[in-house]
Design a protein around this motif. Structure first.
Motif, PDB file in Angstrom:
ATOM      1  N   LYS A 172     -11.689  32.537  17.344  1.00 28.62           N
ATOM      2  CA  LYS A 172     -11.629  33.899  16.769  1.00 28.62           C
ATOM      3  C   LYS A 172     -13.018  34.526  16.800  1.00 28.62           C
ATOM      4  CE  LYS A 172      -7.708  33.138  13.726  1.00 28.62           C
ATOM      5  NZ  LYS A 172      -7.253  32.689  12.435  1.00 28.62           N
ATOM      6  N   ARG A 173     -14.027  33.717  16.438  1.00 22.19           N
ATOM      7  CA  ARG A 173     -15.400  34.251  16.456  1.00 22.19           C
ATOM      8  C   ARG A 173     -15.807  34.608  17.879  1.00 22.19           C
ATOM      9  NH1 ARG A 173     -16.511  30.116  12.402  1.00 22.19           N
ATOM     10  NH2 ARG A 173     -16.831  31.151  10.397  1.00 22.19           N
ATOM     11  N   ARG A 174     -15.407  33.751  18.835  1.00 17.86           N
ATOM     12  CA  ARG A 174     -15.761  34.032  20.239  1.00 17.86           C
ATOM     13  C   ARG A 174     -15.083  35.334  20.708  1.00 17.86           C
ATOM     14  NH1 ARG A 174     -14.697  32.523  25.968  1.00 17.86           N
ATOM     15  NH2 ARG A 174     -12.540  32.001  25.437  1.00 17.86           N
ATOM     16  N   ASP A 307     -20.464  42.516  17.650  1.00 16.55           N
ATOM     17  CA  ASP A 307     -19.581  41.336  17.651  1.00 16.55           C
ATOM     18  C   ASP A 307     -19.288  40.809  16.254  1.00 16.55           C
ATOM     19  OD1 ASP A 307     -19.976  41.625  20.349  1.00 16.55           O
ATOM     20  OD2 ASP A 307     -21.510  40.063  20.469  1.00 16.55           O
ATOM     21  N   SER A 308     -18.969  41.701  15.331  1.00 13.80           N
ATOM     22  CA  SER A 308     -18.641  41.236  13.974  1.00 13.80           C
ATOM     23  C   SER A 308     -17.224  40.683  13.932  1.00 13.80           C
ATOM     24  CB  SER A 308     -18.764  42.383  12.970  1.00 13.80           C
ATOM     25  OG  SER A 308     -17.781  43.352  13.226  1.00 13.80           O
ATOM     26  N   CYS A 309     -16.967  39.817  12.957  1.00 11.61           N
ATOM     27  CA  CYS A 309     -15.616  39.302  12.738  1.00 11.61           C
ATOM     28  C   CYS A 309     -14.827  40.347  11.930  1.00 11.61           C
ATOM     29  CB  CYS A 309     -15.651  37.999  11.952  1.00 11.61           C
ATOM     30  SG  CYS A 309     -16.607  36.718  12.764  1.00 11.61           S
ATOM     31  N   SER A 310     -13.511  40.360  12.128  1.00 13.63           N
ATOM     32  CA  SER A 310     -12.672  41.331  11.406  1.00 13.63           C
ATOM     33  C   SER A 310     -12.853  41.203   9.904  1.00 13.63           C
ATOM     34  CB  SER A 310     -11.192  41.108  11.721  1.00 13.63           C
ATOM     35  OG  SER A 310     -10.967  41.171  13.084  1.00 13.63           O
ATOM     36  N   ALA A 311     -12.950  39.950   9.420  1.00 13.62           N
ATOM     37  CA  ALA A 311     -13.034  39.738   7.971  1.00 13.62           C
ATOM     38  C   ALA A 311     -14.296  40.376   7.405  1.00 13.62           C
ATOM     39  CB  ALA A 311     -13.022  38.250   7.668  1.00 13.62           C
ATOM     40  N   CYS A 312     -15.392  40.360   8.161  1.00 10.70           N
ATOM     41  CA  CYS A 312     -16.656  40.930   7.710  1.00 10.70           C
ATOM     42  C   CYS A 312     -16.598  42.460   7.785  1.00 10.70           C
ATOM     43  CB  CYS A 312     -17.762  40.421   8.625  1.00 10.70           C
ATOM     44  SG  CYS A 312     -19.215  39.795   7.775  1.00 10.70           S
ATOM     45  N   TYR A 313     -16.266  42.946   8.963  1.00  7.49           N
ATOM     46  CA  TYR A 313     -16.253  44.391   9.197  1.00  7.49           C
ATOM     47  C   TYR A 313     -15.179  45.071   8.347  1.00  7.49           C
ATOM     48  CZ  TYR A 313     -16.782  48.643  11.979  1.00  7.49           C
ATOM     49  OH  TYR A 313     -17.046  49.918  12.395  1.00  7.49           O
ATOM     50  N   ILE A 338     -24.341  44.429  11.306  1.00  6.69           N
ATOM     51  CA  ILE A 338     -23.343  43.398  11.010  1.00  6.69           C
ATOM     52  C   ILE A 338     -22.889  42.770  12.316  1.00  6.69           C
ATOM     53  CG2 ILE A 338     -21.419  45.072  11.036  1.00  6.69           C
ATOM     54  CD1 ILE A 338     -20.121  43.466   8.785  1.00  6.69           C
ATOM     55  N   GLY A 339     -22.668  41.465  12.294  1.00  3.58           N
ATOM     56  CA  GLY A 339     -22.068  40.822  13.470  1.00  3.58           C
ATOM     57  C   GLY A 339     -22.864  39.665  14.033  1.00  3.58           C
ATOM     58  N   GLN A 340     -22.152  38.886  14.832  1.00  7.59           N
ATOM     59  CA  GLN A 340     -22.734  37.655  15.391  1.00  7.59           C
ATOM     60  C   GLN A 340     -23.874  37.932  16.367  1.00  7.59           C
ATOM     61  OE1 GLN A 340     -19.444  34.755  16.423  1.00  7.59           O
ATOM     62  NE2 GLN A 340     -18.263  36.579  15.940  1.00  7.59           N
ATOM     63  N   GLY A 341     -23.921  39.158  16.890  1.00  7.03           N
ATOM     64  CA  GLY A 341     -24.975  39.525  17.826  1.00  7.03           C
ATOM     65  C   GLY A 341     -26.353  39.582  17.174  1.00  7.03           C
ATOM     66  N   TYR A 342     -26.400  39.552  15.836  1.00  8.37           N
ATOM     67  CA  TYR A 342     -27.693  39.604  15.140  1.00  8.37           C
ATOM     68  C   TYR A 342     -28.215  38.224  14.756  1.00  8.37           C
ATOM     69  CZ  TYR A 342     -27.089  44.627  14.928  1.00  8.37           C
ATOM     70  OH  TYR A 342     -26.932  45.944  15.271  1.00  8.37           O
ATOM     71  N   ARG A 343     -27.473  37.172  15.100  1.00  7.76           N
ATOM     72  CA  ARG A 343     -27.919  35.824  14.730  1.00  7.76           C
ATOM     73  C   ARG A 343     -29.304  35.543  15.315  1.00  7.76           C
ATOM     74  NH1 ARG A 343     -22.452  32.342  15.691  1.00  7.76           N
ATOM     75  NH2 ARG A 343     -21.478  32.846  13.707  1.00  7.76           N
ATOM     76  N   GLY A 344     -30.211  35.077  14.465  1.00  9.65           N
ATOM     77  CA  GLY A 344     -31.552  34.722  14.928  1.00  9.65           C
ATOM     78  C   GLY A 344     -32.447  35.931  15.145  1.00  9.65           C
ATOM     79  N   ILE A 351     -25.782  42.665   6.770  1.00  7.13           N
ATOM     80  CA  ILE A 351     -24.714  42.099   5.935  1.00  7.13           C
ATOM     81  C   ILE A 351     -24.281  40.780   6.562  1.00  7.13           C
ATOM     82  CG2 ILE A 351     -22.238  42.328   5.446  1.00  7.13           C
ATOM     83  CD1 ILE A 351     -23.279  44.276   3.689  1.00  7.13           C
ATOM     84  N   GLY A 352     -24.134  39.743   5.740  1.00 14.22           N
ATOM     85  CA  GLY A 352     -23.572  38.471   6.212  1.00 14.22           C
ATOM     86  C   GLY A 352     -24.621  37.520   6.741  1.00 14.22           C
ATOM     87  N   ASN A 353     -24.231  36.241   6.838  1.00 15.97           N
ATOM     88  CA  ASN A 353     -25.160  35.192   7.279  1.00 15.97           C
ATOM     89  C   ASN A 353     -25.747  35.466   8.657  1.00 15.97           C
ATOM     90  OD1 ASN A 353     -24.702  33.902   4.930  1.00 15.97           O
ATOM     91  ND2 ASN A 353     -23.545  32.181   5.788  1.00 15.97           N
ATOM     92  N   CYS A 354     -25.040  36.221   9.476  1.00 17.35           N
ATOM     93  CA  CYS A 354     -25.549  36.498  10.827  1.00 17.35           C
ATOM     94  C   CYS A 354     -26.842  37.327  10.787  1.00 17.35           C
ATOM     95  CB  CYS A 354     -24.499  37.229  11.654  1.00 17.35           C
ATOM     96  SG  CYS A 354     -23.110  36.178  12.059  1.00 17.35           S
ATOM     97  N   THR A 355     -27.098  38.000   9.678  1.00 17.30           N
ATOM     98  CA  THR A 355     -28.330  38.787   9.557  1.00 17.30           C
ATOM     99  C   THR A 355     -29.299  38.123   8.576  1.00 17.30           C
ATOM    100  OG1 THR A 355     -27.379  40.193   7.827  1.00 17.30           O
ATOM    101  CG2 THR A 355     -27.154  40.978  10.089  1.00 17.30           C
ATOM    102  N   LYS A 363     -26.060  37.378   1.791  1.00 18.97           N
ATOM    103  CA  LYS A 363     -25.530  36.116   2.314  1.00 18.97           C
ATOM    104  C   LYS A 363     -24.015  36.078   2.178  1.00 18.97           C
ATOM    105  CE  LYS A 363     -29.528  33.226   1.483  1.00 18.97           C
ATOM    106  NZ  LYS A 363     -30.179  32.454   0.437  1.00 18.97           N
ATOM    107  N   GLY A 364     -23.381  35.251   3.034  1.00 19.58           N
ATOM    108  CA  GLY A 364     -21.930  35.057   2.987  1.00 19.58           C
ATOM    109  C   GLY A 364     -21.353  35.115   4.374  1.00 19.58           C
ATOM    110  N   CYS A 365     -20.254  34.414   4.556  1.00 20.70           N
ATOM    111  CA  CYS A 365     -19.650  34.368   5.886  1.00 20.70           C
ATOM    112  C   CYS A 365     -18.128  34.322   5.776  1.00 20.70           C
ATOM    113  CB  CYS A 365     -20.164  33.141   6.645  1.00 20.70           C
ATOM    114  SG  CYS A 365     -19.588  33.042   8.352  1.00 20.70           S
ATOM    115  N   PRO A 366     -17.521  35.468   5.475  1.00 22.85           N
ATOM    116  CA  PRO A 366     -18.134  36.745   5.129  1.00 22.85           C
ATOM    117  C   PRO A 366     -18.407  36.829   3.625  1.00 22.85           C
ATOM    118  CG  PRO A 366     -15.769  37.006   5.248  1.00 22.85           C
ATOM    119  CD  PRO A 366     -16.046  35.559   5.528  1.00 22.85           C
ATOM    120  N   PRO A 367     -19.273  37.762   3.197  1.00 24.52           N
ATOM    121  CA  PRO A 367     -19.408  38.028   1.761  1.00 24.52           C
ATOM    122  C   PRO A 367     -18.108  38.639   1.244  1.00 24.52           C
ATOM    123  CG  PRO A 367     -21.202  39.021   3.045  1.00 24.52           C
ATOM    124  CD  PRO A 367     -20.155  38.604   4.013  1.00 24.52           C
TER     125      PRO A 367
END
Ligand code: SF4
Length: 385
Positions: A172-174, A307-313, A338-344, A351-355, A363-367
């Protein structure tokens, strides 16, 4: 039921309406034609995206699933399961409690497969390698029971996107990293759905997690998920270009989106001496609803989504809407990442652990919805965390 047919039924008696659709389509005959005998493993896939009641516009009304289970039992099918996995961030077990599906399956003596606990296997989806839950692939006949509703990233969700509940959380994340449309379009080539009854009883036309249900009082039945989604898009006033995965699924050979070649039958509930009956009527003009909230489009402008997850966005947009209603939004200090594209990556406001590496983040995955709201409210008030 033929592939170019669509049956639509309007009314309040969901069990009767569902049973009427199963009979009209000759669902039992369709299962026998595909699978031979009554030993076939028939799987029902409702939408239990999260612990949200059907009346709130996000999950499939249990009465619909119950009516299909009763119909299958009456027609001698004993090897039946219900299966689903909730979205990333919620446990399917909690969804079963809140939606009533746990109680329903116990009462009907039907196993529930929590696909969050299943392992994944690779399958080809018309040229795209996809990971599918192993037990979902074991079904000989798959009955899809999606909700026709809005989606804050893909604009709408119905038959094609509902199959995302049949893939593991990592996949789902992919899908989100791939931009959703392309993999969703390919998904139904990797796992076939045979029969669909879409719940358009009280959908939320803007968010996939509900909260603003609109009374439409309709069920839609089809054998072709592409045709179903093409109709759903038209009904919500969306073009095929706005819901790109429909045409991608068509190119993958999943079905046909051409509504001009569709044979559409529309039935209305008619109470005859205290008993529900249905009469064929003229198909109402589309779309049913033109007053979809446009403000969601405006709220999206405040978000930098990669690339955020539906639950986060899907949690962020309602939090922004709440602040907008309180008149706080104009004080938001900047765009929210927001989204996995911000990891690192580093940045200002996320918003979220990805940032996690941002100067200001939650923090939160998702908050949770409340955490997001409180965080944004603090940010609007200048009390930056
Ligand atoms: S924090 Fe990142 S991985 Fe977690 S739900 Fe949000 S977008 Fe997805």
């Amino acid at each position: 039921m033929k592939r170019n047919e669509l049956f639509i039924i309007e009314g309040k008696a969901l069990r009767d309406m569902t049973e009427m659709l199963c009979r009209q389509a000759d669902l039992a005959g369709m299962i026998r034609a595909k699978c031979g005998g009554k030993e076939a493993l028939v799987a029902l896939k409702p939408n239990l995206v999260g612990p949200i009641r059907a009346e709130d516009g996000a999950t499939t009304h249990p009465e619909i699933t119950e009516a299909v289970l009763c119909y299958l039992k009456e027609n001698g099918f004993r090897n039946v399961v219900v299966m689903e996995s909730s979205w990333v961030g919620d446990k399917t077990g909690e969804s079963l409690l809140v939606t009533g599906y746990g109680e329903l399956c116990r009462r009907m003596g039907v196993p529930f497969l929590d696909l969050q606990e299943d392992s994944g296997v690779m399958r080809d989806g018309s040229g795209m390698r996809l990971t599918i839950c192993e037990r979902a692939l074991e079904a000989d006949y798959l009955i899809n029971l999606p909700v026709l509703k809005g989606h804050c990233q893909t604009r709408m969700t119905c038959a094609l996107k509902n199959m995302k509940g049949c893939i593991p959380a990592s996949e789902k994340r992919r899908f989100h990293r791939l931009g959703l449309h392309e993999p969703i379009g390919h998904l139904s080539a990797a796992i076939r759905q045979d029969f669909i009854i879409a719940d358009a009883v009280s959908p939320d036309l803007t968010f996939e997690d509900g909260g603003n249900p609109v009374s439409l009082d309709r069920l839609i039945c089809a054998a072709d998920p592409v045709l179903m989604d093409a109709y759903g898009a038209a009904a919500l006033g969306l073009s095929l270009q706005e819901v790109r995965y429909i045409e991608i699924a068509e190119e993958c050979g999943v079905g046909c989106s051409d509504l001009s070649g569709a044979d559409i039958s529309y039935y209305l509930e008619k109470n005859k001496g205290g008993r529900h009956g249905y009469v064929k009527a003229e198909v109402p003009s589309l779309p049913w609803e033109r007053d979809r909230s446009r403000s969601v489009i405006g709220l999206k402008e405040l978000v930098e989504d990669v690339d955020s997850c539906s639950a986060c966005y899907g949690t962020l947009i309602p939090a922004l809407k709440r602040l907008e209603e309180e008149g706080e939004l104009r004080r938001l200090p900047g765009k929210i990442c927001i989204g996995q594209g911000y990891r690192g990556r580093t940045g200002e406001f996320g918003i979220g652990n990805c940032t996690a590496a941002f100067r200001h983040t939650l923090k939160g995955c998702p908050p949770s919805a409340e955490e997001m709201y409180q965080y944004l409210k603090r940010e609007c008030g200048g009390n930056r965390s």
